[in-house]
Write a protein that holds these residues in place. Structure first.
Motif, PDB file in Angstrom:
ATOM      1  N   SER A 164      -0.281   4.499   1.696  1.00  0.00           N
ATOM      2  CA  SER A 164      -0.623   4.471   3.120  1.00  0.00           C
ATOM      3  C   SER A 164       0.386   5.276   3.927  1.00  0.00           C
ATOM      4  O   SER A 164       1.460   5.647   3.449  1.00  0.00           O
ATOM      5  N   TYR A 187       0.854  -1.194   0.000  1.00  0.00           N
ATOM      6  CA  TYR A 187       0.000   0.000   0.000  1.00  0.00           C
ATOM      7  C   TYR A 187       0.892   1.248   0.000  1.00  0.00           C
ATOM      8  O   TYR A 187       1.122   1.858   1.053  1.00  0.00           O
ATOM      9  N   LYS A 218      -6.511  -5.651  -1.901  1.00  0.00           N
ATOM     10  CA  LYS A 218      -5.443  -5.058  -2.707  1.00  0.00           C
ATOM     11  C   LYS A 218      -5.403  -3.539  -2.634  1.00  0.00           C
ATOM     12  O   LYS A 218      -4.326  -2.942  -2.658  1.00  0.00           O
ATOM     13  N   ASP A 219      -6.572  -2.904  -2.557  1.00  0.00           N
ATOM     14  CA  ASP A 219      -6.631  -1.449  -2.680  1.00  0.00           C
ATOM     15  C   ASP A 219      -7.123  -0.743  -1.424  1.00  0.00           C
ATOM     16  O   ASP A 219      -7.348   0.476  -1.457  1.00  0.00           O
ATOM     17  N   ASN A 220      -7.295  -1.449  -0.353  1.00  0.00           N
ATOM     18  CA  ASN A 220      -7.844  -0.830   0.847  1.00  0.00           C
ATOM     19  C   ASN A 220      -7.052  -1.269   2.071  1.00  0.00           C
ATOM     20  O   ASN A 220      -7.304  -2.336   2.650  1.00  0.00           O
ATOM     21  N   PRO A 221      -6.072  -0.472   2.500  1.00  0.00           N
ATOM     22  CA  PRO A 221      -5.259  -0.861   3.664  1.00  0.00           C
ATOM     23  C   PRO A 221      -6.066  -0.939   4.957  1.00  0.00           C
ATOM     24  O   PRO A 221      -5.770  -1.761   5.825  1.00  0.00           O
TER      25      PRO A 221
END
Length: 431
Positions: free
Chosen positions: A385, A382, A416-419
């Motif tokens: 982030s 990420y 994959k796209d959302n920490p």
């Protein structure tokens, strides 16, 4: 001559003749034209000599034609650095179509025919690309013969030498190559499938400076052939990677081989058709610029000091004898320039004779995820982030004692796209 007479110089006659010619308008016109022509001829000749002298002493030239492999590299190098000056371009289109019907199109733009100017290392360079009437034939294709000439001020020819080396390096670095996998089939090595996409070595997260130390060790060995030869030491290197499953042992070997342009040869000692002679032959005939991987070496043999060594369950598992493996790794007939990797999850099961120096020159432990590894993995998966989110992720994991990097990676693949989702659902790792 009598005394008192004055002698008149004969030059006065020439003066009269000169005055007469000077008064003649036709003579003056012709003499003037002849003088101008002579003066212009002298000036032109002087300019040619001066230009030749100047070019020889104060200018350097590089000429290369399209029969040379570096020709497209140099044109691409020029085009990238003359984007602000060049408006005359030529296109080079490559179409690749797979058997499935998938088509990929790549277009590269090169400087067109004619003259161009660009700046490299604060120096103006004139580029002249010319196409001749003759043609050349390459791979069954007839192509017009071309030359490109580079000219610049200076007297040091190393300027163009370095420039050509830079263009070649750029082309090689950008070449899309893959990791070639070889598998043992009978007495020879055969390619296994198509080349795989290379993995960035930085994508394998290891603890502390393990990655840098192993890369330094590998690179130093590949550049030390003369050192080994001068001291009469066999030019071979053996590595043993050990640790729990899923800690990146095999992944790092593949990434390391890709990073330094090596192929990978996979060999299983548990194969039923493998015997001592074939093992010795395969280890000594590996393809050039390749590394040999012996995975799960503990599964093939049990240490002679282990009480289970004579257990019936371990008998007849492989036709390769332990002494045959030792001779293949470090025998009299062993080949030079060989790099061998062995992996195991249970290093305590290995016989000390197998991992002694000369057969295993470096041992490296690959452990489960530490806080430093968790932080690096989180920030890599990420990139957008923040450090505070990485700290929150680490705190959300109650215990990392038995948590492998492979399990962490598997968890990240679910988000994959959302920490924040990866943090909120951290409990799923332990399910």
């Amino acid at each position: 001559m009598e005394v008192g007479e004055v002698s008149v110089p004969e030059t006065s006659n020439f003066s009269k003749i000169y005055d007469t010619l000077q008064a003649n308008p036709y003579f003056n016109a012709g003499a003037g034209l002849a003088g101008i022509g002579l003066a212009m001829n002298v000036l032109r000749r002087s300019a040619q000599i001066g230009n030749t002298y100047f070019r020889r002493r104060f200018m350097i030239t590089l000429q290369i034609n399209n029969e040379d492999a570096a020709y497209p590299w140099l044109l691409d190098f020029i085009n990238k650095r003359s984007a602000q000056q060049t408006r005359n371009l030529s296109a080079n289109t490559i179409v690749q179509q797979a058997e499935s019907g998938k088509t990929e199109l790549s277009i590269s733009f090169l400087p067109g025919h004619g003259q161009h100017f660009f700046v490299h290392n604060y120096r103006w360079i004139k580029v002249e690309r010319q196409r001749e009437k003759q043609v050349i034939q390459r791979d069954g294709i007839r192509t017009p013969f071309e030359t490109v000439t580079l000219t610049t001020l200076g007297s040091d020819v190393t300027f163009f030498k370095k420039m050509l080396q830079e263009s070649a390096k750029d082309a090689i670095d950008n070449t899309q190559t893959g990791l070639v996998i070889y598998q043992a089939v009978g007495p020879q090595w055969l390619r296994f499938g198509i080349p795989r996409k290379k993995r960035d070595i930085q994508s394998v997260i290891l603890d502390k400076n393990i990655c840098q130390e192993l890369c330094q060790d590998f690179e130093e060995f590949t550049k030390s052939s003369n050192w080994y030869a001068d001291r009469g030491v066999p030019y071979r290197r053996g590595y043993l990677f050990y640790g729990p499953p899923g800690t990146g042992k095999s992944s790092f070997i593949s990434a390391l081989a890709s990073h330094y342009g090596y192929s990978v040869c996979l060999l299983s000692l548990s194969e039923r058709t493998l015997d001592d002679d074939r093992l010795n032959h395969l280890l000594n005939t590996a393809p050039p610029n390749s590394v040999v991987i012996l995975e799960d070496i503990d599964a093939a043999f049990v240490s002679r000091e282990d009480p289970m060594a004579n257990h019936p369950a371990y008998q007849g598992m492989s036709r390769v004898t332990f002494s045959g493996l030792l001779n293949a790794l470090d025998g009299v007939a062993c080949a030079e320039e060989r790099i061998t990797f062995m992996t195991t999850n249970y290093v305590e099961r290995l016989d000390p004779a197998l991992i002694r120096p000369g057969r295993v020159d470096r041992k490296q432990y690959f452990g489960n995820a530490t806080e430093d590894m968790l932080r690096k993995m989180f920030l890599r998966f990420y990139p957008s982030s923040t450090s505070s989110q990485a700290d929150l992720f680490i705190k959300s994991i109650k215990s990392t004692e038995n948590l492998s990097p492979a399990s962490i990676q598997g968890h990240f693949l679910l988000y994959k796209d959302n920490p924040m989702d990866a943090i909120d659902n951290i409990h799923r790792i332990f399910d």
